[in-house]
Design an enzyme around this catalytic site. Structure first.
Site, PDB file in Angstrom:
ATOM      1  N   ASP A 128       0.814  -1.121   0.161  1.00  0.00           N
ATOM      2  CA  ASP A 128      -0.104  -0.141   0.062  1.00  0.00           C
ATOM      3  C   ASP A 128       0.864   1.301   0.105  1.00  0.00           C
ATOM      4  O   ASP A 128       0.165   2.437   0.022  1.00  0.00           O
ATOM      5  CB  ASP A 128      -0.975   0.088   1.174  1.00  0.00           C
ATOM      6  N   GLU A 187       3.416   2.062   2.400  1.00  0.00           N
ATOM      7  CA  GLU A 187       3.599   2.538   3.566  1.00  0.00           C
ATOM      8  C   GLU A 187       5.211   2.176   3.698  1.00  0.00           C
ATOM      9  O   GLU A 187       5.627   0.853   3.225  1.00  0.00           O
ATOM     10  CB  GLU A 187       2.969   2.097   4.794  1.00  0.00           C
ATOM     11  N   ARG A 200      14.276  25.394   3.510  1.00  0.00           N
ATOM     12  CA  ARG A 200      14.345  26.843   2.723  1.00  0.00           C
ATOM     13  C   ARG A 200      13.169  27.559   2.828  1.00  0.00           C
ATOM     14  O   ARG A 200      13.177  28.761   2.664  1.00  0.00           O
ATOM     15  CB  ARG A 200      14.532  26.454   1.046  1.00  0.00           C
ATOM     16  N   GLN A 201      12.117  26.815   3.309  1.00  0.00           N
ATOM     17  CA  GLN A 201      10.944  27.481   3.491  1.00  0.00           C
ATOM     18  C   GLN A 201      10.769  28.118   4.968  1.00  0.00           C
ATOM     19  O   GLN A 201      10.322  27.428   6.069  1.00  0.00           O
ATOM     20  CB  GLN A 201       9.582  26.606   3.311  1.00  0.00           C
ATOM     21  N   ASP A 236      25.535  36.034  -3.611  1.00  0.00           N
ATOM     22  CA  ASP A 236      25.122  37.389  -3.239  1.00  0.00           C
ATOM     23  C   ASP A 236      25.994  37.784  -2.033  1.00  0.00           C
ATOM     24  O   ASP A 236      26.954  36.898  -1.671  1.00  0.00           O
ATOM     25  CB  ASP A 236      23.436  37.402  -2.793  1.00  0.00           C
ATOM     26  N   LYS A 269      22.777  42.321  -7.979  1.00  0.00           N
ATOM     27  CA  LYS A 269      21.786  42.576  -8.860  1.00  0.00           C
ATOM     28  C   LYS A 269      21.508  44.023  -8.846  1.00  0.00           C
ATOM     29  O   LYS A 269      21.353  44.911  -7.852  1.00  0.00           O
ATOM     30  CB  LYS A 269      20.623  41.873  -8.480  1.00  0.00           C
ATOM     31  N   ARG A 273      18.626  46.569 -10.882  1.00  0.00           N
ATOM     32  CA  ARG A 273      17.415  46.718 -11.519  1.00  0.00           C
ATOM     33  C   ARG A 273      17.408  47.794 -12.765  1.00  0.00           C
ATOM     34  O   ARG A 273      17.647  48.727 -12.189  1.00  0.00           O
ATOM     35  CB  ARG A 273      16.156  46.707 -10.658  1.00  0.00           C
TER      36      ARG A 273
END
Length: 263
Positions: free
Chosen positions: A16, A18, A71-72, A141, A165, A167
């Site tokens: 199943d 698991e 990363r979250q 960075d 960076k 812009r």
């Protein structure tokens, strides 16, 4: 490297779907090494901890060569979780100590309710680099320049810089080394993670347009999801080097000495 025996861990999956792990052990203290690269890997880790606790182990050190979901580390949009905190709470609850190799943000260690330390394996990335270079070591960075510095110091030659960076318009962003002249210089782009390869391949393309010599990519965690390796090749990378926190063809150097020292 620690001189301790390795437990014979077995992995199985029921029809199943698991998972089931089996890990016969002896002694009062164990170290469980698990890169939690997927949801299944998290379940296997929790089962391993429960299995050794069931056998009377009183002290568990959990080593995360790669900490998944790290990363979250903040709420980026309303309604989202802090995934790093969620997994840290669970892993910390079943562990007595946690060691993490180069988490994306070092302060995720604060999410654990047991002692948790980050281990820096960046210097290991100097080992596979070709000898005789006088390269520029570039970070993605300014905040990550310390990674590039660690690799440079271990290599013993070169200078460090980082991408900046600028812009140009609401839809156009230019990235370029902040100060170093890369023309006719070999370059090593250093990052903690190469995931989709988008940022890294863009950086490599910029370097090639600026007349750099050979461009190498080095990372601690070679996630290299989907067609990341193809992106890097198309951008003109010479070689991609990673550590064995994840099992990839590019995992050419081991973090085991760093982990062993911490244990």
């Amino acid at each position: 490297m620690t001189g301790e025996p390795l437990a014979p861990v077995a992995f199985d999956r029921f029809p199943d779907g698991e998972l089931l792990v089996t890990a016969p052990v002896e002694g009062d203290s164990v170290a469980i090494v698990a890169s939690t690269v997927s949801g299944d890997a998290h379940i296997e880790l929790l089962q391993l901890v429960d299995a050794v606790r069931e056998q009377g182990v009183s002290e568990v050190t959990t080593v995360l060569p790669f900490m998944g979901y790290a990363r979250q580390d903040a709420v980026f949009e309303e309604g989202q979780p802090i995934s790093a905190r969620a997994v840290a709470r669970v892993i910390g609850h079943v562990s007595d100590r946690v060691l993490i190799v180069n988490p994306h943000k070092e302060w995720v260690c604060d999410y654990f309710d047991v002692p948790a330390d980050s281990l820096d394996a960046a210097a290991r990335l100097a080992e596979p680099l070709p000898g005789g270079l006088d390269p520029v070591f570039l970070a993605p960075d300014e905040n990550a320049e310390s990674l590039a510095t660690s690799v440079r110091d271990a290599y013993g030659a070169g200078e460090t810089d980082y991408f900046e960076k600028t812009r140009k318009s609401p839809t156009e962003v230019e990235i370029a080394p902040s100060g170093a002249d890369v023309a006719d210089r070999d370059v090593v782009v250093v990052d903690d993670i190469i995931a989709t390869g988008g940022t890294m391949s863009e950086s490599i393309a910029v370097l090639n347009r600026r007349g750099a010599g050979a461009v190498y990519a080095a990372c601690i965690h070679p996630v290299l999801a989907r067609n990341a390796r193809l992106k890097l090749a198309r951008a003109g990378v010479e070689e991609v080097y990673g550590t064995d926190t994840l099992d990839r063809a590019e995992s050419v150097v081991s973090v085991a000495p760093v982990v062993a020292d911490a244990l």
